[in-house]
Design a protein around this motif. Structure first.
Motif, PDB file in Angstrom:
ATOM      1  N   HIS A   1       0.839  -1.207   0.000  1.00 60.28           N
ATOM      2  CA  HIS A   1       0.000   0.000   0.000  1.00 60.28           C
ATOM      3  C   HIS A   1       0.872   1.255   0.000  1.00 60.28           C
ATOM      4  N   ASP A   2       1.916   1.271   0.835  1.00 59.95           N
ATOM      5  CA  ASP A   2       2.848   2.404   0.831  1.00 59.95           C
ATOM      6  C   ASP A   2       3.568   2.515  -0.510  1.00 59.95           C
ATOM      7  N   CYS A   3       3.958   1.374  -1.060  1.00 61.68           N
ATOM      8  CA  CYS A   3       4.640   1.401  -2.361  1.00 61.68           C
ATOM      9  C   CYS A   3       3.729   1.993  -3.435  1.00 61.68           C
ATOM     10  N   ALA A   4       2.469   1.610  -3.412  1.00 63.82           N
ATOM     11  CA  ALA A   4       1.530   2.109  -4.417  1.00 63.82           C
ATOM     12  C   ALA A   4       1.341   3.618  -4.316  1.00 63.82           C
ATOM     13  N   HIS A   5       1.448   4.157  -3.092  1.00 67.05           N
ATOM     14  CA  HIS A   5       1.302   5.602  -2.893  1.00 67.05           C
ATOM     15  C   HIS A   5       2.633   6.346  -3.037  1.00 67.05           C
ATOM     16  N   LYS A   6       3.692   5.612  -3.410  1.00 67.58           N
ATOM     17  CA  LYS A   6       5.014   6.216  -3.589  1.00 67.58           C
ATOM     18  C   LYS A   6       5.524   6.856  -2.297  1.00 67.58           C
ATOM     19  N   SER A   7       5.268   6.182  -1.196  1.00 58.13           N
ATOM     20  CA  SER A   7       5.724   6.685   0.105  1.00 58.13           C
ATOM     21  C   SER A   7       6.617   5.669   0.821  1.00 58.13           C
ATOM     22  N   PHE A   8       7.113   4.650   0.069  1.00 63.99           N
ATOM     23  CA  PHE A   8       7.983   3.640   0.685  1.00 63.99           C
ATOM     24  C   PHE A   8       9.460   3.951   0.443  1.00 63.99           C
ATOM     25  N   SER A   9       9.800   4.329  -0.782  1.00 62.38           N
ATOM     26  CA  SER A   9      11.195   4.559  -1.141  1.00 62.38           C
ATOM     27  C   SER A   9      11.283   5.669  -2.176  1.00 62.38           C
ATOM     28  N   LYS A  10      12.429   6.304  -2.233  1.00 62.22           N
ATOM     29  CA  LYS A  10      12.659   7.317  -3.257  1.00 62.22           C
ATOM     30  C   LYS A  10      12.945   6.677  -4.613  1.00 62.22           C
ATOM     31  N   ASN A  11      13.287   5.413  -4.602  1.00 64.72           N
ATOM     32  CA  ASN A  11      13.532   4.662  -5.838  1.00 64.72           C
ATOM     33  C   ASN A  11      12.201   4.063  -6.295  1.00 64.72           C
ATOM     34  N   LYS A  12      11.608   4.600  -7.324  1.00 65.88           N
ATOM     35  CA  LYS A  12      10.261   4.213  -7.736  1.00 65.88           C
ATOM     36  C   LYS A  12      10.221   2.816  -8.344  1.00 65.88           C
ATOM     37  N   LEU A  13      11.265   2.385  -9.028  1.00 68.60           N
ATOM     38  CA  LEU A  13      11.312   1.022  -9.553  1.00 68.60           C
ATOM     39  C   LEU A  13      11.350   0.026  -8.399  1.00 68.60           C
ATOM     40  N   LEU A  14      12.167   0.326  -7.391  1.00 70.63           N
ATOM     41  CA  LEU A  14      12.237  -0.538  -6.213  1.00 70.63           C
ATOM     42  C   LEU A  14      10.867  -0.628  -5.538  1.00 70.63           C
ATOM     43  N   GLU A  15      10.147   0.492  -5.481  1.00 65.59           N
ATOM     44  CA  GLU A  15       8.810   0.475  -4.887  1.00 65.59           C
ATOM     45  C   GLU A  15       7.885  -0.482  -5.620  1.00 65.59           C
ATOM     46  N   ASP A  16       7.921  -0.444  -6.949  1.00 61.50           N
ATOM     47  CA  ASP A  16       7.035  -1.313  -7.716  1.00 61.50           C
ATOM     48  C   ASP A  16       7.395  -2.785  -7.517  1.00 61.50           C
ATOM     49  N   ILE A  17       8.683  -3.087  -7.413  1.00 57.36           N
ATOM     50  CA  ILE A  17       9.114  -4.470  -7.193  1.00 57.36           C
ATOM     51  C   ILE A  17       8.680  -4.951  -5.812  1.00 57.36           C
ATOM     52  N   VAL A  18       8.943  -4.134  -4.787  1.00 57.32           N
ATOM     53  CA  VAL A  18       8.572  -4.509  -3.422  1.00 57.32           C
ATOM     54  C   VAL A  18       7.056  -4.633  -3.297  1.00 57.32           C
TER      55      VAL A  18
ATOM     56  N   PRO B   1      -5.002  10.981   8.615  1.00 56.10           N
ATOM     57  CA  PRO B   1      -3.897  11.656   7.907  1.00 56.10           C
ATOM     58  C   PRO B   1      -3.571  11.008   6.570  1.00 56.10           C
ATOM     59  N   HIS B   2      -3.774   9.696   6.457  1.00 54.84           N
ATOM     60  CA  HIS B   2      -3.525   9.034   5.179  1.00 54.84           C
ATOM     61  C   HIS B   2      -4.461   9.558   4.098  1.00 54.84           C
ATOM     62  N   HIS B   3      -5.692   9.922   4.473  1.00 54.35           N
ATOM     63  CA  HIS B   3      -6.613  10.466   3.480  1.00 54.35           C
ATOM     64  C   HIS B   3      -6.409  11.960   3.266  1.00 54.35           C
ATOM     65  N   VAL B   4      -5.909  12.641   4.254  1.00 50.91           N
ATOM     66  CA  VAL B   4      -5.563  14.045   4.045  1.00 50.91           C
ATOM     67  C   VAL B   4      -4.431  14.151   3.020  1.00 50.91           C
ATOM     68  N   SER B   5      -3.440  13.245   3.147  1.00 53.94           N
ATOM     69  CA  SER B   5      -2.385  13.153   2.133  1.00 53.94           C
ATOM     70  C   SER B   5      -1.867  11.723   2.092  1.00 53.94           C
ATOM     71  N   SER B   6      -2.028  11.076   0.948  1.00 54.89           N
ATOM     72  CA  SER B   6      -1.567   9.686   0.806  1.00 54.89           C
ATOM     73  C   SER B   6      -0.050   9.599   0.663  1.00 54.89           C
ATOM     74  N   LYS B   7       0.632  10.738   0.637  1.00 56.61           N
ATOM     75  CA  LYS B   7       2.083  10.734   0.528  1.00 56.61           C
ATOM     76  C   LYS B   7       2.763  10.545   1.885  1.00 56.61           C
ATOM     77  N   ILE B   8       1.997  10.461   2.952  1.00 58.74           N
ATOM     78  CA  ILE B   8       2.582  10.271   4.287  1.00 58.74           C
ATOM     79  C   ILE B   8       2.885   8.785   4.479  1.00 58.74           C
ATOM     80  N   PRO B   9       4.151   8.407   4.730  1.00 60.68           N
ATOM     81  CA  PRO B   9       4.468   6.988   4.960  1.00 60.68           C
ATOM     82  C   PRO B   9       3.748   6.465   6.205  1.00 60.68           C
ATOM     83  N   SER B  10       3.500   5.171   6.239  1.00 64.30           N
ATOM     84  CA  SER B  10       2.748   4.583   7.359  1.00 64.30           C
ATOM     85  C   SER B  10       3.435   4.826   8.700  1.00 64.30           C
TER      86      SER B  10
END
Length: 443
Positions: free
Chosen positions: A167-184, A365-374
């Motif tokens: 879920h964090d990866c899908a919102h681009k809030s897991f890593s700064k490396n976007k390819l790594l996010e999609d793999i994870v 807060p996740h709905h206020v901004s989905s860019k906040i990591p869990s």
């Protein structure tokens, strides 16, 4: 108590009344009986008896008592909100957010640090989920049959943590490396048989149109016109929004994530890659499980934890976005700030669930901004409480909260938000009446 007489032991033929002492009026309502004496009524001395035809002395007179309910306080008063909290199982029901408040106004009050991605914290969440899931599989392997439900509950909750990581990866809030996010994200979703990209596309629409009628891709009220489409559909939907609602995300998973026609043309390529990964996992992983531990082992080690995950997926989604006082709006009336701040519910669960599920239930807060990591959701929630706390809906998980959702929040109504199936279709609502009888009612 106001009473309306429906039967009498005497018949009046004129303006005069014969004085009768001690007649007993029995209420048909459970408010008790009333002994009425004529001394309490206006007295008129009779001039003649010819206007009175006595039927029988000392007869019990039945009456219907209509209790006079005091007017409810104003809808937005503190007293009314406290009353709704007690009725629905909430800790706090927020005030109405003013129309002139925008979502940007709310986001601007959050500290910048809540948006920072911390690789150490991100991979710590992976470690927690991996080890807790491995521990769950070990518990399943070693537990006697009577302890298996506990092992399944732990393992199902642990594998829900994988969903939160994806879920964090899908919102681009897991890593700064976007390819790594999609793999994870893809790998994290595989044990759940969830195709990552279809879920991501669908979930982005949920965030863009939270609590918008017909547009929100999460659960929303049943529309009356759809409910009336066929007798079979009506019965199925009563069960789906009633007794089996805590695992209805299985149906949602099937309907939304494997049908290519539900995605835009520019999304189809990525959707097909995710579907290929899921089908490969099923084609390789499931036979290996069966080969090692048999069909019963597949049920024990995969299916039961998977059902546990769907219990949490369904329950979390219900509690986050479903309550009798939270409206769904048409696109013309929809207000993003109101939907994300006041239309989303924060709910506290036991600590072990919060840890294994990486604070996904700190949901406002996740709905206020989905860019906040869990791992920053609690910090963001504290900031929202300080600045917007009186507008927020909060609860601790309890049976009354669940009973309210399962027995009240069914069919959309513009004025009342929800109408229960018991009101719309009482002839097929026995499953809802059953829930009312058997579910605990304590908060």
């Amino acid at each position: 108590m106001a009473c309306r007489l429906v039967d009498s032991s005497f018949l009046l033929k004129g303006p005069q009344q014969k004085r009768i002492h001690g007649h007993r009026f029995v209420s048909l309502y459970p408010t008790g009986t009333s002994l009425l004496k004529w001394e309490a009524l206006p007295q008129h001395k009779p001039k003649t008896q010819k206007y009175v035809i006595p039927l029988r002395k000392g007869k019990i007179v039945k009456s219907v008592a209509s209790p006079i309910t005091p007017p409810l306080p104003a809808a937005d008063s503190a007293e009314r909100r406290q009353e709704l909290c007690e009725n629905y199982g909430f800790r706090q029901i927020g005030e109405s957010l003013p129309d002139n408040i925008t979502l940007k106004n709310i986001i601007d009050t959050l500290p910048k640090s809540v948006f920072e991605i911390d690789n150490m914290k991100a991979w710590k969440s992976v470690l927690i989920s991996t080890t807790s899931y491995a521990l769950g599989l070990f518990m399943i392997a070693k537990s006697p049959w009577y302890l298996l439900p506990l092992a399944w509950a732990w393992t199902g909750t642990a594998v829900t943590g994988f969903f939160v990581i994806g879920h964090d990866c899908a919102h681009k809030s897991f890593s700064k490396n976007k390819l790594l996010e999609d793999i994870v994200g893809t790998l994290a979703f595989l044990p759940l048989i969830y195709p990552y990209e279809p879920w991501r596309f669908k979930h982005d629409r949920h965030h863009a149109k939270t609590n918008m009628l017909n547009e929100d891709t999460a659960w929303h009220p049943v529309m009356k016109k759809h409910f009336d489409e066929s007798p079979f559909f009506k019965k199925a939907i009563v069960f789906g929004y009633g007794p089996i609602r805590p695992i209805m995300s299985i149906s949602h998973w099937l309907i939304w994530h494997f049908n290519l026609s539900k995605f835009r043309s520019n999304e189809i390529g990525r959707v097909k890659i995710s579907l290929a990964c899921v089908f490969a996992f099923m084609a390789i992983g499931w036979p290996l499980i069966v080969y090692k531990v048999g069909i019963v082992g597949w049920i024990k080690f995969w299916l039961m934890p998977w059902l546990g995950y769907h219990f949490w997926m369904s329950t979390f989604t219900m509690v986050h976005h479903t309550a009798p006082h939270i409206p769904f709006k048409s696109s013309e009336e929809w207000n993003p700030a109101q939907a994300q701040l006041s239309g989303t519910v924060h709910c506290d669960y036991p600590k072990w669930i919060e840890i294994l599920c990486h604070d996904i239930n700190v949901h406002i807060p996740h709905h206020v901004s989905s860019k906040i990591p869990s791992y920053n959701l609690r910090m963001a929630h504290k900031a929202l409480q300080e600045n917007w706390g009186k507008y927020m809906n909060e609860a601790s998980w309890n049976w009354r909260l669940m009973k309210t959702i399962l027995t009240v929040c069914h069919v959309y109504n513009e004025e009342r938000n929800y109408i229960s199936f018991e009101e719309v279709a009482p002839e097929i609502s026995e499953p809802i009446r059953f829930l009312r009888r058997v579910m605990p009612d304590y908060a």
